[in-house]
Design a protein around this motif. Structure first.
Motif, mmCIF file in Angstrom:
data_model
loop_
_atom_site.group_PDB
_atom_site.id
_atom_site.type_symbol
_atom_site.label_atom_id
_atom_site.label_comp_id
_atom_site.label_asym_id
_atom_site.label_seq_id
_atom_site.Cartn_x
_atom_site.Cartn_y
_atom_site.Cartn_z
ATOM 1 N N ALA A 293 45.590 48.626 -48.179
ATOM 2 C CA ALA A 293 45.508 47.386 -47.424
ATOM 3 C C ALA A 293 46.868 46.748 -47.197
ATOM 4 C CB ALA A 293 44.580 46.402 -48.141
ATOM 5 N N SER A 294 47.871 47.079 -48.005
ATOM 6 C CA SER A 294 49.223 46.562 -47.844
ATOM 7 C C SER A 294 50.174 47.459 -48.614
ATOM 8 C CB SER A 294 49.330 45.125 -48.373
ATOM 9 O OG SER A 294 49.209 45.107 -49.792
ATOM 10 N N GLY A 295 51.470 47.296 -48.357
ATOM 11 C CA GLY A 295 52.447 48.047 -49.122
ATOM 12 C C GLY A 295 52.401 47.693 -50.597
ATOM 13 N N MET A 296 52.186 46.405 -50.913
ATOM 14 C CA MET A 296 52.108 46.001 -52.311
ATOM 15 C C MET A 296 50.867 46.555 -52.985
ATOM 16 S SD MET A 296 54.925 44.625 -52.736
ATOM 17 C CE MET A 296 54.563 44.489 -54.475
ATOM 18 N N ALA A 297 49.760 46.683 -52.261
ATOM 19 C CA ALA A 297 48.567 47.312 -52.830
ATOM 20 C C ALA A 297 48.843 48.770 -53.165
ATOM 21 C CB ALA A 297 47.392 47.199 -51.856
ATOM 22 N N THR B 16 53.320 50.401 -44.383
ATOM 23 C CA THR B 16 53.047 50.857 -43.016
ATOM 24 C C THR B 16 52.980 49.685 -42.046
ATOM 25 O OG1 THR B 16 50.671 50.884 -43.495
ATOM 26 C CG2 THR B 16 51.871 52.955 -43.748
ATOM 27 N N THR B 17 53.007 48.466 -42.578
ATOM 28 C CA THR B 17 53.165 47.269 -41.757
ATOM 29 C C THR B 17 54.402 47.375 -40.892
ATOM 30 O OG1 THR B 17 52.284 46.014 -43.653
ATOM 31 C CG2 THR B 17 53.382 44.752 -41.901
ATOM 32 N N LYS B 18 55.413 48.077 -41.397
ATOM 33 C CA LYS B 18 56.737 48.057 -40.795
ATOM 34 C C LYS B 18 56.839 49.119 -39.694
ATOM 35 C CE LYS B 18 57.652 44.925 -43.980
ATOM 36 N NZ LYS B 18 56.602 45.016 -44.982
ATOM 37 N N GLY C 194 49.694 49.887 -46.211
ATOM 38 C CA GLY C 194 50.581 50.623 -47.100
ATOM 39 C C GLY C 194 50.125 52.054 -47.238
ATOM 40 N N ALA C 195 50.986 52.899 -47.766
ATOM 41 C CA ALA C 195 50.648 54.310 -47.947
ATOM 42 C C ALA C 195 51.400 54.884 -49.135
ATOM 43 C CB ALA C 195 50.965 55.116 -46.692
ATOM 44 N N VAL D 283 41.867 49.264 -50.180
ATOM 45 C CA VAL D 283 42.006 50.316 -49.173
ATOM 46 C C VAL D 283 42.268 49.727 -47.792
ATOM 47 C CG1 VAL D 283 40.529 51.904 -50.457
ATOM 48 C CG2 VAL D 283 39.513 50.354 -48.768
ATOM 49 N N ALA D 284 42.825 50.569 -46.929
ATOM 50 C CA ALA D 284 43.003 50.176 -45.526
ATOM 51 C C ALA D 284 41.657 50.193 -44.818
ATOM 52 C CB ALA D 284 43.972 51.143 -44.838
ATOM 53 N N GLY D 285 41.377 49.152 -44.050
ATOM 54 C CA GLY D 285 40.176 49.140 -43.228
ATOM 55 C C GLY D 285 40.318 50.077 -42.047
ATOM 56 N N PRO D 286 39.212 50.451 -41.410
ATOM 57 C CA PRO D 286 39.278 51.446 -40.324
ATOM 58 C C PRO D 286 40.095 50.991 -39.124
ATOM 59 C CG PRO D 286 37.062 50.519 -40.521
ATOM 60 C CD PRO D 286 37.819 50.081 -41.730
#
Length: 379
Positions: free
Chosen positions: A74-78, A196-198, A209-210, A232-235
């Motif tokens: 869901a984010s790089g920090m996650a 992955t925001t960036k 994030g990844a 997790v990242a949403g779809p």
């Protein structure tokens, strides 16, 4: 293996078998019908555990980093938190950059310390300093290269050897460089992390994030914790990052082109006392960066004559450069790290210079960017 651009467009993204759609569908569902108890269709049961759109992103980012397993968050920090809770135990020690991203510093100093994890901040551009900081309990050497915001460069191969000799993992935050400019796993790193925001998303319209692991077994452990922790990242977010990755190579070339022009102008400007950019021949990490990076990227930092208030004034006068946190989008951003992205490090060993300005150079017409900076630097 296919070339980078081909992998970015096709890895994990075969046309939909039902409709032939060439773009991966957005599977906006929380759950999946089963063909009898335990009869999963394609291995999907619940979207926290796995979702086809997220799977496409995870396979694509793993292919771009040349790793065994990719995971989207869901984010790089996650992503960082899940990784560290997977590989660390109370009593472990971590070496981190002495100019690490403020959010990473906060995670170690305010969260993991309470969990019994200790850390030492050193210049990761100095292999001997990293080696000296290692302890018997060191489990991870955490590296950004280039670092945020001072753009120091770490020798990934040398640090991988150093970490492995001590029985530790080397983790590389590859957000600034992106998998197009640098692939740490091919140089010996164990894990790569991204916001992955960036640059991966690239359009300032998604937070994500990844993680990519080189070892399949570690990848399985990370996948277990991804599901157990649940950030997790949403779809739709996964789909946006996938769309961004398709043009990553093209964008990074333009980001780099524009940054090089801006660096040349800033280096000659009387209001600028220092320019920090790995592409400069006199940058301490230039030789290493030239060896392990395809180009030098779109991030530029510089120091301003007149100190903190002068640096803040430069940020406030910019017009084409948007005053905002974050980075890596198609639009150019300007910020004062000491008061913005790195405020959490104020008063610590990781405090950044007060006269520092950070640019995320976008893909606009470069002459417009140069004129805007000249205006911003002129009181």
């Amino acid at each position: 293996m296919y070339g980078f651009e081909t992998r970015a467009i096709h890895a994990g993204q075969e046309p939909d078998p039902t409709t032939g759609a060439v773009m991966p569908p957005i599977h906006a569902t929380s759950t999946f019908a089963q063909d009898g108890v335990g009869g999963l269709r394609g291995g999907y049961e619940y979207s926290r555990s796995a979702n086809p759109t997220r799977t496409a992103l995870e396979e694509c980012v793993a292919a771009l980093e040349q790793g065994a397993r990719g995971l989207a968050f869901a984010s790089g920090m996650a992503a960082e938190d899940t990784l560290l809770r997977t590989v660390l135990r109370p009593g472990d020690h971590v070496v981190i950059p002495n100019d690490a991203y403020g959010g990473t510093y906060r995670l170690f100093s305010k969260v993991l310390e309470r969990w019994g994890v200790s850390w030492t901040a050193v210049p990761v551009s100095d292999v001997s300093a990293v080696r000296a900081a290692l302890q018997p309990s060191t489990a991870v050497v955490w590296v950004e290269t280039p670092t945020n915001p001072l753009l120091n460069v770490a020798d990934i191969k040398a640090l991988a050897d150093t970490a492995h000799d001590a029985g530790a993992l080397l983790v590389v935050d590859n957000t600034f460089a992106t998998p197009y400019l640098q692939q740490p796993l091919t140089l010996g790193a164990d894990v790569v992390v991204h916001s992955t925001t960036k640059y991966c998303g690239g359009h300032s319209d998604v937070v994500g994030g990844a993680i990519v692991a080189a070892d399949p077994e570690l990848g399985e452990q990370l996948a277990f914790h991804q599901n157990a922790i649940g950030a997790v990242a949403g779809p739709f977010d996964a789909w946006l990052v996938l769309r961004g990755l398709k043009t990553l190579a093209l964008r990074m070339e333009r980001h780099s082109d524009n940054a090089e022009r801006i660096v040349a102008t800033l280096s000659a400007h009387p209001a600028v006392t220092e320019v920090l950019y790995p592409g400069l021949a006199d940058h301490p990490g230039h030789e290493v960066a030239a060896r392990q990076m395809r180009r030098f990227g779109g991030m530029v930092s510089f120091r301003v004559a007149g100190g903190e208030e002068a640096a803040v004034a430069v940020c406030n006068r910019a017009r084409v450069f948007t005053l905002a946190e974050s980075l890596g989008g198609v639009e150019s951003l300007i910020e004062h790290p000491g008061r913005m992205t790195h405020a959490s490090a104020a008063g610590s060993a990781l405090e950044v210079p007060a006269d520092l300005v950070r640019l995320s150079v976008g893909i606009e017409t470069v002459d417009d960017l140069l004129a805007d900076l000249d205006h911003a630097l002129t009181p």
